[in-house]
Motif scaffolding. Structure first.
Motif, PDB file in Angstrom:
ATOM      1  N   LEU A  55       0.824  -1.197   0.000  1.00 57.94           N
ATOM      2  CA  LEU A  55       0.000   0.000   0.000  1.00 57.94           C
ATOM      3  C   LEU A  55       0.863   1.254   0.000  1.00 57.94           C
ATOM      4  CD1 LEU A  55      -2.663  -1.201   2.556  1.00 57.94           C
ATOM      5  CD2 LEU A  55      -2.878  -1.076   0.086  1.00 57.94           C
ATOM      6  N   ARG A  56       0.371   2.273  -0.714  1.00 57.73           N
ATOM      7  CA  ARG A  56       1.069   3.555  -0.766  1.00 57.73           C
ATOM      8  C   ARG A  56       0.880   4.294   0.550  1.00 57.73           C
ATOM      9  NH1 ARG A  56      -1.654   3.209  -5.889  1.00 57.73           N
ATOM     10  NH2 ARG A  56      -3.384   4.434  -5.108  1.00 57.73           N
ATOM     11  N   THR A  57       1.793   5.226   0.811  1.00 57.40           N
ATOM     12  CA  THR A  57       1.634   6.071   1.996  1.00 57.40           C
ATOM     13  C   THR A  57       0.500   7.049   1.749  1.00 57.40           C
ATOM     14  OG1 THR A  57       3.263   7.630   1.164  1.00 57.40           O
ATOM     15  CG2 THR A  57       4.067   5.888   2.613  1.00 57.40           C
ATOM     16  N   ARG A  58       0.095   7.738   2.779  1.00 52.61           N
ATOM     17  CA  ARG A  58      -0.985   8.709   2.642  1.00 52.61           C
ATOM     18  C   ARG A  58      -0.584   9.794   1.665  1.00 52.61           C
ATOM     19  NH1 ARG A  58      -4.142   9.596   8.151  1.00 52.61           N
ATOM     20  NH2 ARG A  58      -5.183  10.994   6.738  1.00 52.61           N
ATOM     21  N   GLY A  59      -1.532  10.287   0.907  1.00 50.39           N
ATOM     22  CA  GLY A  59      -1.260  11.175  -0.225  1.00 50.39           C
ATOM     23  C   GLY A  59      -0.932  12.612   0.127  1.00 50.39           C
ATOM     24  N   GLY A  60      -0.636  13.339  -0.921  1.00 54.19           N
ATOM     25  CA  GLY A  60      -0.346  14.761  -0.800  1.00 54.19           C
ATOM     26  C   GLY A  60       1.130  15.037  -0.679  1.00 54.19           C
TER      27      GLY A  60
END
Length: 68
Positions: A55-60
């Motif tokens: 899973l990717r890290t939280r966005g932005g």
């Protein structure tokens, strides 16, 4: 689209997990996938994890921009 209270088990769960993994790897967000299949964020997150998805890290953009 699956009903909210329908249990997804066995081969159907593996197949759905693989489909979600493919879409997630292509760039879709967990929230978008959840909305698209009519399930909760937690359900989709769990299936992605079960399917072995990284899973990717939280966005932005988390870097602070220098004051100009």
């Amino acid at each position: 689209m699956l009903g909210r209270r329908v249990h997804v088990t066995g081969r159907a769960r593996l197949k759905l997990g693989a489909e979600l993994k493919k879409a997630y790897t292509a760039g879709a967000s967990v929230r978008t996938l959840a909305h698209g299949c009519g399930r909760s964020y937690g359900f989709v997150h769990r299936l992605l994890t079960e399917a072995g998805t990284t899973l990717r890290t939280r966005g932005g953009d988390t870097r602070r921009h220098a004051a100009r």
